[in-house]
Design a protein around this motif. Sequence first.
Motif, PDB file in Angstrom:
ATOM      1  N   SER A 235     156.491  37.015  59.795  1.00 22.95           N
ATOM      2  CA  SER A 235     156.586  36.525  60.833  1.00 22.95           C
ATOM      3  C   SER A 235     155.065  36.654  61.558  1.00 22.95           C
ATOM      4  N   GLY A 236     155.247  38.372  61.563  1.00 22.88           N
ATOM      5  CA  GLY A 236     153.796  38.802  61.471  1.00 22.88           C
ATOM      6  C   GLY A 236     153.007  37.301  61.228  1.00 22.88           C
ATOM      7  N   MET A 237     152.258  36.704  60.724  1.00 20.74           N
ATOM      8  CA  MET A 237     151.584  35.687  60.290  1.00 20.74           C
ATOM      9  C   MET A 237     151.527  34.830  61.368  1.00 20.74           C
ATOM     10  N   HIS A 238     152.256  34.125  61.741  1.00 18.25           N
ATOM     11  CA  HIS A 238     152.712  33.236  63.038  1.00 18.25           C
ATOM     12  C   HIS A 238     152.332  33.786  64.129  1.00 18.25           C
ATOM     13  N   LYS A 239     152.556  34.788  64.575  1.00 15.94           N
ATOM     14  CA  LYS A 239     152.342  35.604  65.652  1.00 15.94           C
ATOM     15  C   LYS A 239     150.906  35.489  65.319  1.00 15.94           C
ATOM     16  N   SER A 240     150.292  36.056  64.752  1.00 18.01           N
ATOM     17  CA  SER A 240     148.728  36.219  64.267  1.00 18.01           C
ATOM     18  C   SER A 240     148.135  34.650  64.741  1.00 18.01           C
ATOM     19  N   ILE A 241     148.598  33.774  64.236  1.00 20.16           N
ATOM     20  CA  ILE A 241     148.328  32.570  64.389  1.00 20.16           C
ATOM     21  C   ILE A 241     148.334  32.159  66.452  1.00 20.16           C
ATOM     22  N   ALA A 242     149.224  32.671  66.298  1.00 22.59           N
ATOM     23  CA  ALA A 242     149.717  31.948  67.717  1.00 22.59           C
ATOM     24  C   ALA A 242     148.417  32.518  68.537  1.00 22.59           C
ATOM     25  N   THR A 243     148.316  34.484  68.217  1.00 21.37           N
ATOM     26  CA  THR A 243     147.244  35.261  69.383  1.00 21.37           C
ATOM     27  C   THR A 243     146.018  34.404  69.017  1.00 21.37           C
ATOM     28  N   PHE A 244     145.482  34.177  67.855  1.00 25.29           N
ATOM     29  CA  PHE A 244     144.275  33.603  67.873  1.00 25.29           C
ATOM     30  C   PHE A 244     144.152  32.878  68.814  1.00 25.29           C
TER      31      PHE A 244
END
Length: 115
Positions: free
Chosen positions: A62-71
């Motif tokens: 879930s943190g990975m998905h949010k990090s992708i969106a942030t990038f």
Amino acid sequence: MAKGHIICLNGTSSSGKTSLTKKLQEMLVEPYFHFSLDAFEDIAPKKHLKQDYWATLRMSVSGMHKSIATFSESGLNVIVDHVILDIPEMEGWLDECVNHMLDWLRGCPDAANIC
């Protein structure tokens, strides 16, 4: 600021996603940052992975998905190396990933040209 592009590679372990990512990074003109499920599994606390592997991995993914969106929101391009399987332990991962992609498409000026 324009959103960064997201290339999503989904496949089973040892299917060549990481090799393809490295080749794409060499060939593409703009920089693309590599996000992989393996890397986010590696940063999860081992103690908690042993106690409840799927719950801990779910938090990390879930943190990975949010990090992708942030990038992407920051204008950075991303290649995602993911494994989304149709098993109960991964229930909701695909929906979460698709929802982030739909959010990205809503703000993407090239959205009409992607599909």
